[in-house]
Design a protein around this motif. Structure first.
Motif, PDB file in Angstrom:
ATOM      1  N   MET A 239       1.720 -10.288  22.174  1.00 37.03           N
ATOM      2  CA  MET A 239       2.082 -11.460  21.410  1.00 37.03           C
ATOM      3  C   MET A 239       1.895 -11.126  19.934  1.00 37.03           C
ATOM      4  SD  MET A 239       2.679 -14.899  21.116  1.00 37.03           S
ATOM      5  CE  MET A 239       2.891 -15.063  22.840  1.00 37.03           C
ATOM      6  N   LYS A 240       2.952 -11.251  19.175  1.00 29.65           N
ATOM      7  CA  LYS A 240       2.893 -10.970  17.743  1.00 29.65           C
ATOM      8  C   LYS A 240       2.375 -12.199  16.994  1.00 29.65           C
ATOM      9  CE  LYS A 240       5.539  -9.106  13.947  1.00 29.65           C
ATOM     10  NZ  LYS A 240       6.790  -8.482  13.544  1.00 29.65           N
ATOM     11  N   CYS A 241       1.374 -11.975  16.164  1.00 31.24           N
ATOM     12  CA  CYS A 241       0.775 -13.059  15.390  1.00 31.24           C
ATOM     13  C   CYS A 241       1.749 -13.516  14.302  1.00 31.24           C
ATOM     14  CB  CYS A 241      -0.539 -12.594  14.762  1.00 31.24           C
ATOM     15  SG  CYS A 241      -1.297 -13.841  13.693  1.00 31.24           S
ATOM     16  N   PRO A 242       2.016 -14.830  14.217  1.00 27.28           N
ATOM     17  CA  PRO A 242       2.918 -15.326  13.182  1.00 27.28           C
ATOM     18  C   PRO A 242       2.304 -15.262  11.780  1.00 27.28           C
ATOM     19  CG  PRO A 242       2.018 -17.151  14.453  1.00 27.28           C
ATOM     20  CD  PRO A 242       1.546 -15.889  15.112  1.00 27.28           C
ATOM     21  N   ASP A 243       0.959 -15.145  11.698  1.00 24.70           N
ATOM     22  CA  ASP A 243       0.294 -15.115  10.392  1.00 24.70           C
ATOM     23  C   ASP A 243       0.178 -13.703   9.819  1.00 24.70           C
ATOM     24  OD1 ASP A 243       0.068 -17.823  10.661  1.00 24.70           O
ATOM     25  OD2 ASP A 243      -2.103 -17.846  10.917  1.00 24.70           O
ATOM     26  N   CYS A 244      -0.363 -12.758  10.616  1.00 22.89           N
ATOM     27  CA  CYS A 244      -0.615 -11.422  10.084  1.00 22.89           C
ATOM     28  C   CYS A 244       0.315 -10.357  10.641  1.00 22.89           C
ATOM     29  CB  CYS A 244      -2.070 -11.007  10.305  1.00 22.89           C
ATOM     30  SG  CYS A 244      -2.468 -10.625  12.027  1.00 22.89           S
ATOM     31  N   GLY A 245       1.063 -10.664  11.731  1.00 23.58           N
ATOM     32  CA  GLY A 245       2.028  -9.728  12.289  1.00 23.58           C
ATOM     33  C   GLY A 245       1.466  -8.750  13.314  1.00 23.58           C
ATOM     34  N   LEU A 246       0.177  -8.831  13.645  1.00 26.31           N
ATOM     35  CA  LEU A 246      -0.417  -7.915  14.610  1.00 26.31           C
ATOM     36  C   LEU A 246       0.142  -8.169  16.001  1.00 26.31           C
ATOM     37  CD1 LEU A 246      -2.716  -5.767  15.185  1.00 26.31           C
ATOM     38  CD2 LEU A 246      -4.063  -7.723  15.943  1.00 26.31           C
ATOM     39  N   ASN A 247       0.465  -7.096  16.724  1.00 27.63           N
ATOM     40  CA  ASN A 247       0.874  -7.213  18.122  1.00 27.63           C
ATOM     41  C   ASN A 247      -0.381  -7.243  18.976  1.00 27.63           C
ATOM     42  OD1 ASN A 247       3.714  -7.335  18.052  1.00 27.63           O
ATOM     43  ND2 ASN A 247       3.796  -5.158  17.574  1.00 27.63           N
TER      44      ASN A 247
ATOM     45  N   ASP B 282      -4.409 -19.122  15.892  1.00 28.89           N
ATOM     46  CA  ASP B 282      -4.196 -19.689  17.215  1.00 28.89           C
ATOM     47  C   ASP B 282      -2.816 -19.271  17.723  1.00 28.89           C
ATOM     48  OD1 ASP B 282      -3.864 -21.252  19.479  1.00 28.89           O
ATOM     49  OD2 ASP B 282      -4.763 -23.031  18.572  1.00 28.89           O
ATOM     50  N   LEU B 283      -2.765 -18.560  18.861  1.00 34.16           N
ATOM     51  CA  LEU B 283      -1.510 -18.065  19.430  1.00 34.16           C
ATOM     52  C   LEU B 283      -1.066 -18.862  20.650  1.00 34.16           C
ATOM     53  CD1 LEU B 283      -2.315 -14.240  19.308  1.00 34.16           C
ATOM     54  CD2 LEU B 283      -1.070 -15.589  17.620  1.00 34.16           C
ATOM     55  N   TYR B 284      -1.815 -19.893  21.011  1.00 31.64           N
ATOM     56  CA  TYR B 284      -1.551 -20.634  22.246  1.00 31.64           C
ATOM     57  C   TYR B 284      -0.145 -21.237  22.261  1.00 31.64           C
ATOM     58  CZ  TYR B 284      -2.306 -23.879  26.123  1.00 31.64           C
ATOM     59  OH  TYR B 284      -2.206 -24.573  27.293  1.00 31.64           O
TER      60      TYR B 284
ATOM     61  N   LEU C 145      -5.350 -15.685  23.227  1.00 33.38           N
ATOM     62  CA  LEU C 145      -5.103 -17.004  22.648  1.00 33.38           C
ATOM     63  C   LEU C 145      -5.361 -17.065  21.150  1.00 33.38           C
ATOM     64  CD1 LEU C 145      -6.578 -19.335  25.396  1.00 33.38           C
ATOM     65  CD2 LEU C 145      -4.226 -18.607  25.061  1.00 33.38           C
ATOM     66  N   LEU C 146      -6.191 -16.148  20.642  1.00 38.84           N
ATOM     67  CA  LEU C 146      -6.466 -16.062  19.211  1.00 38.84           C
ATOM     68  C   LEU C 146      -6.154 -14.653  18.752  1.00 38.84           C
ATOM     69  CD1 LEU C 146      -9.906 -17.917  19.018  1.00 38.84           C
ATOM     70  CD2 LEU C 146      -7.658 -18.838  18.463  1.00 38.84           C
ATOM     71  N   CYS C 147      -5.523 -14.532  17.591  1.00 37.28           N
ATOM     72  CA  CYS C 147      -5.180 -13.218  17.055  1.00 37.28           C
ATOM     73  C   CYS C 147      -6.451 -12.374  16.929  1.00 37.28           C
ATOM     74  CB  CYS C 147      -4.500 -13.351  15.701  1.00 37.28           C
ATOM     75  SG  CYS C 147      -4.124 -11.731  14.945  1.00 37.28           S
ATOM     76  N   GLU C 148      -6.366 -11.139  17.399  1.00 40.06           N
ATOM     77  CA  GLU C 148      -7.514 -10.242  17.386  1.00 40.06           C
ATOM     78  C   GLU C 148      -7.831  -9.729  15.986  1.00 40.06           C
ATOM     79  OE1 GLU C 148      -7.318  -8.260  21.736  1.00 40.06           O
ATOM     80  OE2 GLU C 148      -5.552  -7.960  20.479  1.00 40.06           O
ATOM     81  N   HIS C 149      -6.917  -9.953  15.040  1.00 37.50           N
ATOM     82  CA  HIS C 149      -7.143  -9.506  13.670  1.00 37.50           C
ATOM     83  C   HIS C 149      -7.559 -10.651  12.751  1.00 37.50           C
ATOM     84  CE1 HIS C 149      -5.799  -8.403   9.536  1.00 37.50           C
ATOM     85  NE2 HIS C 149      -6.524  -7.335   9.831  1.00 37.50           N
ATOM     86  N   CYS C 150      -6.755 -11.708  12.729  1.00 35.81           N
ATOM     87  CA  CYS C 150      -7.008 -12.783  11.764  1.00 35.81           C
ATOM     88  C   CYS C 150      -7.552 -14.072  12.388  1.00 35.81           C
ATOM     89  CB  CYS C 150      -5.749 -13.089  10.959  1.00 35.81           C
ATOM     90  SG  CYS C 150      -4.445 -13.932  11.900  1.00 35.81           S
ATOM     91  N   GLY C 151      -7.556 -14.165  13.726  1.00 35.24           N
ATOM     92  CA  GLY C 151      -8.095 -15.346  14.389  1.00 35.24           C
ATOM     93  C   GLY C 151      -7.133 -16.514  14.502  1.00 35.24           C
TER      94      GLY C 151
END
Length: 159
Positions: free
Chosen positions: A1-9, A23-25, A15-21
Motif C-alpha cells: 500500500m503506497k502512502c498518500p502522504d510520504c509515498g512509501l510502499n 492512516d492507510l485504512y 493500517l499506518l504508514c511505516e515511515h510517517c504514521g
C-alpha cells in the motif's frame, strides 16, 4: 500500500504508514473486494446498547494479496457453503475444502469495543497466532492477528 502522504510502499495490510504514521485504512478499503452478507434484516438496538463499529474487517487469505472486507456485526459464520446453509462467509473459492475448513468452522462477533472469534467445534481446529483456541470459547482479536481455520491462513485488519 503506497502512502498518500510520504509515498512509501508499505507491506500489505498495514493500517499506518511505516515511515510517517499516516492512516492507510481508508485507502486500503478502496482496494479490497467487498463482500455483502445476505439474509440479515436491520433491527433496533436494545435500550442502552452501543452499535459495533461501522469500520469493516479486512481479511487477507493465504498470505497473498487476495483480500476481502466484511461488515462488522455479530454472528458472522465462516466455513464452506451458502447463506442457505447458514454460512455468511464461504471460503470455498479460496480452496477451503482442500485446506481442511469445516462447513461451519468459526464465528466472528463484533462488539462495541472489540472483535471476537469462536471455533464452532471444527474438525481441524481454529488457531490464533499459532495457538489453538478451545471450541466454543470466544477469544478477543487484535488488528494484524493471524487466524488459521484448518490450514487456511487469514490475516485480519480492523479499526
Amino acid at each position: 500500500m503506497k502512502c498518500p502522504d510520504c509515498g512509501l510502499n508499505n507491506r500489505a495490510g498495514v493500517l499506518l504508514c511505516e515511515h510517517c504514521g499516516a492512516d492507510l485504512y481508508e485507502a486500503l478499503l478502496e482496494r479490497v473486494a467487498t463482500r455483502n452478507l445476505k439474509g440479515f434484516q436491520t433491527r433496533e438496538l436494545p435500550s442502552g446498547a452501543v452499535a459495533a463499529s461501522s469500520n469493516p474487517i479486512v481479511l487477507y487469505v493465504n498470505s497473498s494479496d487476495s483480500s476481502l472486507t466484511i461488515g462488522r456485526r455479530r454472528g458472522i459464520i465462516i466455513g464452506r457453503g451458502t447463506v442457505d446453509d447458514g454460512i455468511d462467509l464461504d471460503m470455498t473459492p479460496y480452496g477451503a475444502q482442500n485446506l481442511g475448513v469445516s462447513r461451519r468452522h468459526a464465528r466472528f462477533d463484533a462488539h462495541a469495543e472489540h472483535l471476537t472469534l469462536t471455533d464452532l467445534n471444527s474438525t481441524n481446529g481454529t488457531f490464533l497466532n499459532e495457538s489453538r483456541i478451545p471450541a466454543n470459547q470466544a477469544v478477543v482479536l487484535r488488528s494484524g492477528d493471524e487466524v488459521r481455520i484448518g490450514r487456511m491462513v487469514l490475516r485480519l485488519y480492523f479499526k
